[in-house]
Design a protein around this motif. Structure first.
Motif, PDB file in Angstrom:
ATOM      1  N   CYS A 143       0.879  -1.164   0.000  1.00 28.98           N
ATOM      2  CA  CYS A 143       0.000   0.000   0.000  1.00 28.98           C
ATOM      3  C   CYS A 143       0.924   1.224   0.000  1.00 28.98           C
ATOM      4  O   CYS A 143       1.883   1.261   0.779  1.00 28.98           O
ATOM      5  CB  CYS A 143      -0.865  -0.023   1.261  1.00 28.98           C
ATOM      6  SG  CYS A 143      -1.931   1.402   1.445  1.00 28.98           S
ATOM      7  N   PRO A 144       0.672   2.212  -0.849  1.00 27.38           N
ATOM      8  CA  PRO A 144       1.581   3.368  -0.888  1.00 27.38           C
ATOM      9  C   PRO A 144       1.542   4.171   0.418  1.00 27.38           C
ATOM     10  O   PRO A 144       0.478   4.400   0.984  1.00 27.38           O
ATOM     11  CB  PRO A 144       1.079   4.199  -2.066  1.00 27.38           C
ATOM     12  CG  PRO A 144      -0.330   3.758  -2.289  1.00 27.38           C
ATOM     13  CD  PRO A 144      -0.424   2.333  -1.801  1.00 27.38           C
ATOM     14  N   GLN A 145       2.715   4.591   0.870  1.00 25.70           N
ATOM     15  CA  GLN A 145       2.836   5.397   2.085  1.00 25.70           C
ATOM     16  C   GLN A 145       2.245   6.791   1.892  1.00 25.70           C
ATOM     17  O   GLN A 145       1.662   7.348   2.806  1.00 25.70           O
ATOM     18  CB  GLN A 145       4.318   5.518   2.481  1.00 25.70           C
ATOM     19  CG  GLN A 145       4.586   6.452   3.650  1.00 25.70           C
ATOM     20  CD  GLN A 145       4.170   5.865   4.983  1.00 25.70           C
ATOM     21  OE1 GLN A 145       4.448   4.714   5.245  1.00 25.70           O
ATOM     22  NE2 GLN A 145       3.515   6.640   5.803  1.00 25.70           N
ATOM     23  N   PHE A 181      -2.946  10.386   7.101  1.00 23.51           N
ATOM     24  CA  PHE A 181      -3.697  11.628   6.869  1.00 23.51           C
ATOM     25  C   PHE A 181      -5.019  11.293   6.189  1.00 23.51           C
ATOM     26  O   PHE A 181      -6.087  11.753   6.607  1.00 23.51           O
ATOM     27  CB  PHE A 181      -2.868  12.597   6.006  1.00 23.51           C
ATOM     28  CG  PHE A 181      -3.677  13.746   5.453  1.00 23.51           C
ATOM     29  CD1 PHE A 181      -3.909  14.880   6.213  1.00 23.51           C
ATOM     30  CD2 PHE A 181      -4.215  13.672   4.167  1.00 23.51           C
ATOM     31  CE1 PHE A 181      -4.662  15.925   5.706  1.00 23.51           C
ATOM     32  CE2 PHE A 181      -4.966  14.718   3.655  1.00 23.51           C
ATOM     33  CZ  PHE A 181      -5.188  15.851   4.424  1.00 23.51           C
ATOM     34  N   TRP A 182      -4.957  10.472   5.123  1.00 23.00           N
ATOM     35  CA  TRP A 182      -6.169  10.125   4.377  1.00 23.00           C
ATOM     36  C   TRP A 182      -7.125   9.279   5.212  1.00 23.00           C
ATOM     37  O   TRP A 182      -8.343   9.474   5.158  1.00 23.00           O
ATOM     38  CB  TRP A 182      -5.819   9.403   3.076  1.00 23.00           C
ATOM     39  CG  TRP A 182      -5.078  10.284   2.116  1.00 23.00           C
ATOM     40  CD1 TRP A 182      -3.774  10.145   1.714  1.00 23.00           C
ATOM     41  CD2 TRP A 182      -5.576  11.446   1.456  1.00 23.00           C
ATOM     42  NE1 TRP A 182      -3.439  11.152   0.850  1.00 23.00           N
ATOM     43  CE2 TRP A 182      -4.526  11.963   0.668  1.00 23.00           C
ATOM     44  CE3 TRP A 182      -6.798  12.105   1.456  1.00 23.00           C
ATOM     45  CZ2 TRP A 182      -4.672  13.106  -0.115  1.00 23.00           C
ATOM     46  CZ3 TRP A 182      -6.946  13.243   0.674  1.00 23.00           C
ATOM     47  CH2 TRP A 182      -5.891  13.723  -0.095  1.00 23.00           C
ATOM     48  N   THR A 199     -10.814  10.843   5.896  1.00 21.58           N
ATOM     49  CA  THR A 199     -12.006  10.146   5.397  1.00 21.58           C
ATOM     50  C   THR A 199     -12.832   9.522   6.521  1.00 21.58           C
ATOM     51  O   THR A 199     -13.960   9.102   6.292  1.00 21.58           O
ATOM     52  CB  THR A 199     -11.612   9.026   4.418  1.00 21.58           C
ATOM     53  OG1 THR A 199     -10.787   8.085   5.114  1.00 21.58           O
ATOM     54  CG2 THR A 199     -10.894   9.579   3.199  1.00 21.58           C
ATOM     55  N   GLY A 200     -12.245   9.440   7.724  1.00 16.64           N
ATOM     56  CA  GLY A 200     -12.944   8.815   8.838  1.00 16.64           C
ATOM     57  C   GLY A 200     -12.774   7.299   8.874  1.00 16.64           C
ATOM     58  O   GLY A 200     -13.277   6.639   9.784  1.00 16.64           O
TER      59      GLY A 200
END
Length: 185
Positions: free
Chosen positions: A33-35, A44-45, A49-50
């Motif tokens: 999974c990309p950092q 952060f994402w 996004t919750g």
């Protein structure tokens, strides 16, 4: 030999492979999974996004496995064979590994970086357990003993429940629930 396919296993194997011959054995290929998707850190994402705090734990029949969070160096190291990724061996006798083709190989060290699955059978006298062996609970408080709680289980409430950034949030929820239970008595 490093055993596992998660963040710890891949990171340890890649670092050791800079100074030694290292193999990474796992049941399945490593998933990445990309950092920093779209230039921002993954966490952060997840927060924005919750998804990091969404109460999805109740929907998990079997906790999902996580991909290795990678900035590109671990995927590159594996592609270069440093460490070499191999299917899981079939047997261990001391430091001798037996592979699926029945060949054996002696190694200097075996590092188990396989994560954990809680073994909570000892709670059976106190708590009803689900088919995966996890206690049935609401916000950490056991359904059979609402003044007894646990925290830190994978997907207890959310994706971050078993991490430092999520266990505190789950502990506060469990404490509030227990406090309500105590006030009602």
């Amino acid at each position: 030999m490093v055993v596992g396919a998660g963040n710890s296993a891949v990171q340890v194997a890649a670092e050791l492979a800079q100074v030694a011959r290292v193999s990474l054995a796992s049941r399945a290929p490593v998933r990445f999974c990309p950092q920093r998707p779209l230039g921002r850190d993954l966490h952060f994402w997840l927060t924005l996004t919750g998804l990091d705090t969404a109460p999805l734990g109740r929907l998990q029949r079997r906790p999902a496995t996580m991909a290795v969070i990678d900035d590109g160096r671990y995927r590159t190291a594996l592609a270069a064979g440093r460490p070499e990724r191999r299917p899981m061996f079939t047997a261990v006798d001391g430091l001798a590994l037996t592979w699926a083709d029945n060949t054996t190989e002696k190694v200097d060290t075996i590092i188990l970086a396989t994560g954990y699955r809680p073994d909570l059978d000892f709670l059976a006298p106190l708590a009803a357990l689900d088919p995966t062996g996890r206690p049935l609970h609401r916000d950490g408080a056991l359904l059979t003993h609402p003044r007894l709680a646990h925290v830190g289980l994978e997907w207890q409430r959310s994706l971050s429940s078993a991490s430092l950034r999520g266990v505190g949030r789950d502990a506060r929820r469990a404490a509030r629930r227990i406090a309500r239970e105590l006030r009602s008595r």
